[in-house]
Design an enzyme around this catalytic site. Structure first.
Site, short mmCIF file in Angstrom:
data_model
loop_
_atom_site.label_atom_id
_atom_site.label_comp_id
_atom_site.label_asym_id
_atom_site.label_seq_id
_atom_site.Cartn_x
_atom_site.Cartn_y
_atom_site.Cartn_z
CG PHE A 135 -1.93 1.18 1.12
CD1 PHE A 135 -3.07 1.07 0.34
CD2 PHE A 135 -1.68 2.38 1.77
CE1 PHE A 135 -3.96 2.13 0.22
CE2 PHE A 135 -2.57 3.45 1.65
CZ PHE A 135 -3.71 3.32 0.88
CG ASP A 220 5.61 3.40 1.92
OD1 ASP A 220 5.60 4.03 3.00
OD2 ASP A 220 4.58 3.25 1.23
CE LYS A 249 -1.13 5.24 7.67
NZ LYS A 249 -0.76 4.70 6.35
C1 LIG Z 1 -0.96 4.95 5.00
C2 LIG Z 1 0.12 4.60 4.08
C3 LIG Z 1 0.37 5.36 2.93
C4 LIG Z 1 -0.51 6.53 2.52
O1 LIG Z 1 -0.46 7.56 3.41
P1 LIG Z 1 -1.56 8.75 3.33
O2 LIG Z 1 -1.08 9.73 4.34
O3 LIG Z 1 -2.89 8.13 3.66
O4 LIG Z 1 -1.51 9.27 1.96
C5 LIG Z 1 1.45 5.03 2.16
N1 LIG Z 1 2.26 3.99 2.49
C6 LIG Z 1 2.05 3.24 3.58
C7 LIG Z 1 2.99 2.14 3.89
C8 LIG Z 1 0.97 3.51 4.41
O5 LIG Z 1 0.75 2.74 5.48
#
Ligand SMILES: *Cc1c(COP(=O)(O)O)cnc(C)c1O
Length: 395
Positions: A135, A220, A249
């Site tokens: 994700f 990420d 986050k």
């Molecule tokens: C939540 C998440 C995102 C997206 O972040 P947003 O602030 O909702 O755009 C991207 N990568 C990972 C691993 C995430 O958990």
């Protein structure tokens, strides 16, 4: 009393499946709804409230900054973003920072950076290899990067240049690499994909492969970073330094922010090639600086590792007691309980009734991501509620 749920269905686009509570206040690991009911919060705004709700160091930093300077533009130097950049560089081992407003935006920027790198140094290579089950966010390009059909299928045709391959499988990355590849982008542990923990060597293998081919390794760490997995950055546990790392986050404990960190050689953006109106905003950066400094000064990452271990032991005891629990997995304070059937929503609802907020990450998987400040007593409380909920399911 206003019916806020009614208002939501009338005025808000129906993009979220809401849990039927209206939260109005938070303090530490607790939140309260409009009827003053208290809940222990193991969701933390989706792994965001790293210091819990309304931590005094964050509240004070925001209050002070909001009365001093709220926003300028990145045409000018501002102090909070430079203090934050220095702190992030010094604590990560990377060299340069770019600030934006969310995880998706950080990843989108990282993908653009990889394309500039490819254009300048790899004969215009532009393809980025990502993982199935990943994700990376909701923008159109990050939907293409996110290897999940449910996120991609509604938006075809997707932007070109992303190749989704099996996660935790270095052979799949090797097989997908061509002279058009400029980067590999993966999560150290897949959060939204269901808390999927790769084998111990995976990140090292990705690092070695990227080195061998001169391509960028993008990690990420939007969900795993900032202490959540028991070290400030998850890659530190694998003893790997990526070329590019994204954060969001937990970085500002609830104020919206995103960050791209990069090694000097990978930080190839030239003036005008990337930007943001709000990114690096003084208020946001004051909150992020206060958050990261507090986590570092108080060794909250180590605490997350210890509390996470304790929490895992509690969950393992439940697994031994209930045969329909298939697996407990995760690391630090990003944990999951997988059932052998699709009862996560029912369990979530029952937890809610008993004052515990949890997340259903898949129909058969509950995810727990409490604030890093959660105590052992609160972990006991959560495990106790889960125990009663599972007992009452009568399976
Ligand atoms: C939540 C998440 C995102 C997206 O972040 P947003 O602030 O909702 O755009 C991207 N990568 C990972 C691993 C995430 O958990």
């Amino acid at each position: 009393m206003t019916d806020w749920k009614e208002l939501e269905s009338k005025y808000f686009m129906h993009t979220f499946e809401r849990v039927p509570v209206v939260l109005v206040r938070g303090q530490g690991t607790r939140v309260w709804d409009e009827n003053s009911r208290e809940y222990l919060d193991l969701v933390s705004g989706w792994a965001v409230n790293s210091l819990g709700h309304c931590h005094p160091v964050v509240v004070e930093a925001v209050k002070e900054q909001v009365g001093t300077l709220i926003q300028t533009s990145n045409q000018f130097y501002t102090i909070p973003q430079l203090k934050l950049a220095e702190l992030l560089v010094k604590s990560s081992g990377l060299d340069k920072v770019f600030l934006c407003n969310s995880g998706a935006e950080a990843n989108e920027g990282a993908a653009k950076l990889a394309r500039r790198y490819g254009e300048r140094k790899l004969g215009s290579a532009y393809k980025i290899i990502t993982a199935l089950g990943s994700f990376h966010g909701r923008t159109l390009a990050m939907v293409a990067a996110t290897g999940q059909a449910k996120h991609q299928q509604p938006y075809v045709p997707l932007p070109d240049g992303f190749v989704n391959v099996a996660y935790d499988n270095i052979a799949a990355i090797k097989a997908a690499t061509t002279k058009e590849t400029c980067a590999v982008m993966v999560e150290p542990l897949q959060g939204e994909g269901g808390v999927n923990v790769p084998g111990e060597d995976y990140l090292k293998e990705v690092r070695a492969w990227c080195d061998e081919n001169g391509i960028l390794m993008i990690l990420d760490e939007v969900q795993t970073g900032i202490g959540r997995l028991g070290s400030l950055f998850a890659c530190q546990q694998a003893c790997v330094v990526p070329d590019v790392m994204t954060l969001a986050k937990g970085l500002a404990s609830g104020i919206p922010i995103g960050a791209i960190l990069a090694r000097e050689e990978a930080a190839v953006f030239q003036p005008g090639e990337h930007g943001s109106t709000f990114g690096g905003n003084p208020v946001t950066c004051a909150a992020a600086y206060a958050t990261v400094k507090y986590i570092v000064d108080n060794k909250l990452s180590d605490k997350a590792a210890r509390t996470g271990k304790y929490f895992t032991e509690g969950l393992e005891k439940l697994k031994n007691k209930y045969s329909f629990i298939r697996e407990i997995r995760g690391r630090g304070l990003l944990l999951a309980m997988e059932f052998d059937r699709e009862i996560a929503q029912a369990a979530l609802n029952a937890c809610l009734e008993k004052g515990l907020l949890v997340n259903r990450v898949k129909p058969s998987v509950l995810r727990f991501m409490p604030p890093l400040i959660i105590t052992r007593e609160e972990v006991d409380e959560a495990v106790g509620i889960l125990d009663r909920v599972l007992a009452e399911m009568n399976l």
